[in-house]
Design an enzyme around this catalytic site. Sequence first.
Site, PDB file in Angstrom:
ATOM      1  N   LYS A   8       0.960  -1.100   0.390  1.00 55.10           N
ATOM      2  CA  LYS A   8       0.034   0.266   0.209  1.00 55.10           C
ATOM      3  C   LYS A   8       1.121   0.900   0.584  1.00 55.10           C
ATOM      4  CE  LYS A   8      -3.565   1.664   3.385  1.00 55.10           C
ATOM      5  NZ  LYS A   8      -2.266   3.055   3.640  1.00 55.10           N
ATOM      6  N   LYS A  13       7.422   0.780   1.694  1.00 54.36           N
ATOM      7  CA  LYS A  13       8.136  -0.096   0.512  1.00 54.36           C
ATOM      8  C   LYS A  13       9.753   0.534   0.048  1.00 54.36           C
ATOM      9  CE  LYS A  13       4.713   1.118  -2.396  1.00 54.36           C
ATOM     10  NZ  LYS A  13       4.385   1.999  -1.749  1.00 54.36           N
ATOM     11  N   LYS A  39       5.992   8.944  -7.498  1.00 53.19           N
ATOM     12  CA  LYS A  39       6.511  10.017  -6.517  1.00 53.19           C
ATOM     13  C   LYS A  39       8.756   9.538  -6.829  1.00 53.19           C
ATOM     14  CE  LYS A  39       5.987   8.205  -2.493  1.00 53.19           C
ATOM     15  NZ  LYS A  39       5.732   8.436  -0.958  1.00 53.19           N
ATOM     16  N   ASP A 126      -0.961   0.180  -4.842  1.00 52.67           N
ATOM     17  CA  ASP A 126      -2.015  -0.021  -3.518  1.00 52.67           C
ATOM     18  C   ASP A 126      -3.224  -0.278  -4.795  1.00 52.67           C
ATOM     19  OD1 ASP A 126      -3.113   1.298  -1.627  1.00 52.67           O
ATOM     20  OD2 ASP A 126      -3.050   3.152  -2.497  1.00 52.67           O
TER      21      ASP A 126
END
Length: 308
Positions: A8, A13, A39, A126
């Site tokens: 998620k 991570k 990101k 996710d």
Amino acid sequence: MKLAVYGKGGIGKSTTSCNISIALAKRGKKVLQIGCDPKHDSTFTLTGFLIPTIIDTLSAKDYHYEDIWPEDVIYGGYGGVDCVEAGGPPAGAGCGGYVVGETVKLLKELNAFFEYDIILFDVLGDVVCGGFAAPLNYADYCIIVTDNGFDALFAANRIAASVREKARTHPLRLAGLIGNRTSKRDLIDKYVYACPMPVLEVLPLIEEIRISRVKGKTLFEIDDFTKTQNDMLTSSVVSNNLNNTTVEGLKPQEGWNLDIKQNNNYICNYYLNIADQLLTQPEGVIPRELSDKELFTLLSDFYLTVKA
Ligand code: ADP
Ligand code: MG
């Protein structure tokens, strides 16, 4: 060996990936970490800055692969770990799977894809659509990061389903779960009892990990720095005692704001332990995920039991 780390958003991570990459490098492996999250901060704590993404580099060169050199896209990170950021498709358009595909294609063109002992994909997971499941096509093992809450376990269960699906066509296994930022593991245990898979490690919430992200360093770098400072301090104390002179205190590098006496060894050991388990090439599992209804019932019943 190719690893794909899923979980998620915000679960840890990238933190886990960076520290596992260094742990594997400390065990003598040549490691490449590929950030596959729009990101593009997967490798931030390894390099200390946001490196240019493959997609940005490709589009700057009009997708002329022959004009791109390894040093344009592969950056050296702490502990000898090499770093790549795939980047993301334009928001709301394009496909993450395409980006991962282009990244692998370019690395193959550069003869880099088969140069490493370990390639670790750090993947936004996710919602595992076909695109974000793409790294599983290259991976030998999937690793899922979760906490002890319903939402992360729900995401984990979807990722487990993707592993089962991909394992039909190539030899992918789920190495196991890593519990992160959680002092309890009751729901994790409940889930793995119903959907059997190994739990590689469970890390609590650790303030030093949060600080390390802000400082743009991994725990290993901070730990190595701390050890060096302590060694210098000790030898300085010894030699100054011998020479009967005053000790000028050694200060940590400006801005680190960490107590140099503090020892992060125990935190690094979590990651070394995970690395050692992976290096044994564990059997892992092909999971049989729970249906949404089973998952809701399993975890809600548990909540009811706890309340009663
Ligand atoms: P993701 O890659 O899954 O989006 P990150 O690795 O970027 O998540 O982690 C999100 C935030 O949580 C970061 O600020 C990170 O420092 C922090 N974090 C991750 N793991 C821990 C932990 N075990 N203890 C404390 N903070 C953590
Ligand atoms: Mg991340």
